[in-house]
Design an enzyme around this catalytic site. Structure first.
Site, short mmCIF file in Angstrom:
data_model
loop_
_atom_site.label_atom_id
_atom_site.label_comp_id
_atom_site.label_asym_id
_atom_site.label_seq_id
_atom_site.Cartn_x
_atom_site.Cartn_y
_atom_site.Cartn_z
N HIS A 25 0.84 -1.20 0.00
CA HIS A 25 0.00 0.00 0.00
C HIS A 25 0.87 1.24 0.00
O HIS A 25 2.03 1.22 0.40
CB HIS A 25 -0.93 0.01 1.22
CG HIS A 25 -0.23 0.34 2.51
ND1 HIS A 25 -0.17 1.62 3.02
CD2 HIS A 25 0.44 -0.44 3.39
CE1 HIS A 25 0.49 1.61 4.15
NE2 HIS A 25 0.88 0.38 4.41
N CYS A 26 0.29 2.34 -0.50
CA CYS A 26 0.93 3.64 -0.38
C CYS A 26 0.05 4.46 0.56
O CYS A 26 -0.66 3.92 1.39
CB CYS A 26 1.13 4.31 -1.73
SG CYS A 26 -0.39 4.71 -2.58
N MET A 27 0.06 5.76 0.43
CA MET A 27 -0.70 6.60 1.36
C MET A 27 -2.21 6.49 1.19
O MET A 27 -2.97 6.72 2.12
CB MET A 27 -0.29 8.07 1.18
CG MET A 27 1.14 8.37 1.56
SD MET A 27 1.46 8.23 3.32
CE MET A 27 0.59 9.66 3.93
N ARG A 29 -3.86 3.95 -1.29
CA ARG A 29 -4.41 2.83 -2.05
C ARG A 29 -3.71 1.50 -1.78
O ARG A 29 -2.56 1.46 -1.35
CB ARG A 29 -4.34 3.14 -3.54
CG ARG A 29 -2.94 3.27 -4.09
CD ARG A 29 -2.92 3.97 -5.43
NE ARG A 29 -3.21 5.38 -5.30
CZ ARG A 29 -3.62 6.17 -6.28
NH1 ARG A 29 -3.76 5.69 -7.49
NH2 ARG A 29 -3.86 7.44 -6.08
#
Length: 605
Positions: A25-27, A29
Site C-alpha cells: 500500500h501507499c498513502m 491505495r
C-alpha cells in the site's frame, strides 16, 4: 478486526487468495499483484462504500481507499496469511515488540475482566450488608464468574494471542486446556521422558501460555513448509501439538513462572524498601504521559501478576483509577474557567469521558494542546495516590469507577472508604489546580473566537506553497483520490523546483518508506498530506531523498524531500504535487488561494 469484512470482500472480488501474489500500500491505495487480472471484478469493487476508485495498469491492480489504508492493509495481510514486511521493519526493538504483543493480547479480554470485577464489587456489597450469605448457592454461582475469569485466563489468552503469534487458534486453546487439566495444573511429582517437571500452577497465569503460543507459531510455520500438501491436514496439527506441549512443560512453564515470581519480588522489594505508596503516587500522577506515549496498557500484566501472587494489587489498580479521576477533575477545572459555550462543551465532554474511565479524548484533545492539565493531574493524582498508598488501599479486580465497590474486602468497609477518600482528594486537587493553571492569555485568545459587530472573527491558519511551480485546482489532478476531494480539500502544484518544503510548522507524523509522500500535523491538529507525483510509489524511492524523518519537528519552509523531477519525468510519471488537508471535516472551511504562495491554502478553524 475492524476491517475484517471489508478485507474479505476485497480478497474475494480480486479473484480470491490464490489469485494474489502480493499486496502493498501507499498513502491512499492498496496495490495488488495478481496472477490473473481478468478474475478481478473492478466494477463490483468500485461499488463498495469505502472504495473511491479502481485503477488497473501494467504494474499493479490498485484500489483507491484513502488514508485509512494503513489500517486496512495489515488486516488484509493477516487474512491472506502473508507476513507484513512493514511490521517487521517498524518493530525492530525486541522489548517494544514483546510489550506490544502482551498489550495487544490482553486488550481484547479487558471487557470480560472488568465485568468480572464489577460482579465482585456488587457481591461484596450484598455480603457485607447481609443481603446474600457467602455460603449461599446464589453467591457461589455468581462468584464463579470472577473465579472462572482468572482461573481460565490461559484460555482467554490463547484465543486473543494465537493469531498474533502465528499459532492456529484451536491448537492454542488445546494447549491451554491441557495445561489447566487436573492431571497437570499444580500436580506434584510429574515426569516427562524420565525428566522431573517442576510443580507449576498454570491457572491465573499468562506468561507460560504466551511463550508456548509463540513457540507453537514457529513450529507450525516450519512443519507447514516441510509437510507434503497431501499429509498437511492431518499431520501438521498433530506434530505441532506433540512438539509444543513437552517444550512448554519443560522450559516455558518454568520460565514463565520465574518471570512472574521475579515481577512479584521486584514490586515486593520496592514496597519493602520505599513503600508501595511511592509506586501508587507516581503512577497516579504520571499515567497520562504513558497514555500519550501509547504505553497505557503496560501495567496490565503487572496487575494480573499481583492478583496471581498476592490475590490483590496495592499499587497499580488504585493508581490508574485515581489518575482517571484526576484527569476528570482537571477538565472540570477547565470547564469552570472556560468563557464561551464552545470551550465549555469541549471540556465538559472530555471530563465526562474521563469520568467513565476513557481518558484518551482528554489527553490527546486537551492535555497535549494546552500542556498545563498535565500539571493539574500530577498535583491531584499525586495527592490522591499518596493518600491511597499510605492507607495501603488494595484493589481486587480490574474495574473502572463504577466497580469501586470491589474495594470492599472481608475486613469490612475501611479499604473502600479509603479509596473513596483518595478519589475525592485527587478530584478536588485536580479541579483546583486546573482552574488556577488555566491556559495562558495568548492560548486562550487563540482558543476563543472574539465577537465583533455580531460576527465571529474566526481563527485561520495559512499554508505556504511546498514547492515553487504552477498551481492548479485539485480537480485537475489526474488521480481520482485527489481530484474528487475524497482525501480532503487542497491544491495541486506542477513543480519547477526539486525541493519540497514544509507548508506549515508541525511534526512529521508520516513519511512513507519510498519518500513520495509525507504527512505533517501542526499544533492545531491540522493534518497536511503532501503527495509527490502520480503513481510514483512504483519508483520505490528512486530519485527521492528524504531530508527529515518521522517524528521530526519542522517549521514552515523547512526542506522535507529532494526530488529529481527530470528523471521522474523521463520514466513517464506525472510530477504533480498534491497538498490536501486530510481532516478537512474538522474545520469550518479549507480555501485554496491560487495566486498567493504565502497563503496557498487557508484553513478556517
Amino acid at each position: 478486526m475492524k476491517y475484517e469484512e471489508f478485507g474479505k470482500q476485497i480478497i474475494e472480488l480480486v479473484g480470491g487468495k490464490d489469485n494474489i501474489e502480493a499486496v502493498v500500500h501507499c498513502m491512499t491505495r492498496l496495490r495488488f499483484t495478481l496472477k490473473n487480472r481478468d478474475l478481478a471484478d473492478a466494477e463490483a469493487i468500485k461499488a463498495m462504500d469505502s472504495v473511491i476508485d479502481v485503477v488497473s495498469n501494467k504494474v499493479s491492480f490498485q484500489i483507491i481507499i484513502g488514508t485509512e489504508v494503513a489500517e486496512i492493509h495489515p488486516e488484509i495481510m493477516h487474512l491472506l496469511g502473508f507476513e507484513s514486511n512493514e511490521e517487521t521493519k517498524t518493530n525492530k526493538n525486541i522489548v517494544k515488540r514483546i510489550l506490544d504483543i502482551v498489550s495487544e493480547s490482553i486488550t481484547p479480554i479487558l471487557p470480560a475482566m472488568m465485568s468480572a470485577g464489577l460482579i465482585a464489587g456488587v457481591l461484596s456489597i450484598f455480603t457485607v450488608t447481609g443481603i446474600i450469605s457467602p455460603e449461599s448457592s446464589t453467591y457461589v454461582i455468581f462468584d464463579s464468574i470472577r473465579t472462572a475469569m482468572f482461573y481460565f485466563l490461559p484460555i482467554f489468552m490463547a484465543v486473543s494471542a494465537s493469531k498474533r503469534l502465528g499459532a492456529p487458534m484451536y491448537l492454542g486453546i488445546l494447549l491451554a486446556v491441557t495445561l489447566l487439566s487436573t492431571s497437570i495444573n499444580g500436580v506434584e511429582g510429574l515426569e516427562l521422558f524420565g525428566l522431573s517437571l517442576p510443580t507449576i500452577t498454570y491457572s491465573n497465569s499468562f506468561l507460560p501460555i504466551l511463550l508456548g503460543l509463540w513457540f507453537m507459531g514457529q513450529v507450525n510455520k516450519m512443519v507447514t513448509k516441510l509437510m507434503p500438501k497431501s499429509l498437511d491436514y492431518f499431520f501438521t496439527p498433530l506434530i505441532t501439538i506433540l512438539v509444543t506441549l513437552p517444550v512448554t512443560l519443560l522450559f516455558f512453564g518454568p520460565i514463565g513462572t520465574w518471570l512472574s515470581d521475579g515481577l512479584g519480588y521486584i514490586f515486593q522489594f520496592i514496597s519493602d524498601t520505599f513503600g508501595s505508596w511511592l509506586v501508587v503516587t507516581l503512577y497516579a500522577a504520571c499515567q497520562p504521559f504513558l497514555i500519550m506515549m501509547g504505553a497505557g496498557n503496560f501495567i496490565v500484566p503487572l496487575i494480573l501478576n499481583e492478583y496471581a501472587v498476592n490475590g490483590f494489587d496495592a499499587m497499580f489498580t488504585p493508581g490508574y483509577i485515581i489518575s482517571d479521576f484526576a484527569v476528570c477533575g482537571a477538565m472540570v477545572g477547565y470547564f469552570l474557567r472556560a468563557r464561551n459555550a464552545k470551550q465549555k462543551q469541549f471540556f465538559g465532554t472530555v471530563a465526562f469521558s474521563a469520568f467513565m474511565g476513557i481518558t484518551e479524548p482528554a489527553v490527546f484533545g486537551a492535555f497535549i494542546k494546552y500542556r498545563r492539565p498535565f500539571l493539574a493531574v500530577i498535583i491531584g493524582g499525586g495527592l490522591g495516590g499518596l493518600f491511597a498508598g499510605i492507607m495501603q488501599v488494595k484493589g481486587y479486580a480490574m474495574v473502572s469507577l463504577f466497580g469501586i465497590t470491589s474495594f470492599i474486602d472481608d475486613a469490612g468497609f475501611s479499604n473502600f472508604y479509603f479509596m473513596i477518600a483518595a478519589l475525592a482528594i485527587a478530584f478536588i486537587g485536580a479541579v483546583v489546580a486546573g482552574y488556577l493553571l488555566w491556559m495562558p492569555k495568548t492560548e486562550e485568545q487563540e482558543a476563543t473566537p472574539e465577537i465583533m459587530e455580531g460576527k465571529s472573527a474566526l481563527n485561520k491558519v495559512n499554508l505556504v506553497s511546498p514547492v515553487a511551480g504552477v498551481t492548479i485546482p485539485l480537480s485537475e489532478i489526474k488521480d481520482k483520490a485527489f481530484s474528487t476531494g475524497a482525501l480532503g480539500k487542497g491544491i495541486g502544484i506542477i513543480p519547477e523546483d526539486k525541493l519540497i518544503k514544509a507548508p506549515i510548522s508541525g511534526e512529521v507524523v508520516t513519511l512513507f518508506p519510498t519518500n513520495h509522500a509525507v504527512g505533517i500535523k501542526n499544533e492545531d491538529g491540522i493534518e497536511v498530506l503532501l503527495h509527490i507525483g502520480i503513481d510514483t510509489v512504483e519508483l520505490n524511492g528512486e530519485h527521492f531523498t528524504a531530508l527529515v524523518k518521522q517524528g521530526d519537528k519542522v517549521s514552515a519552509n523547512d526542506p522535507l524531500i529532494e526530488v529529481d523531477f527530470a528523471k521522474v519525468k523521463e520514466k513517464g510519471y506525472d510530477t504533480t504535487v498534491a497538498m490536501v488537508i486530510t481532516n478537512t471535516q474538522d474545520y469550518l472551511e479549507v480555501v485554496p488561494n491560487m495566486t498567493n504562495e504565502q497563503e496557498l491554502v487557508t484553513v478556517i478553524l
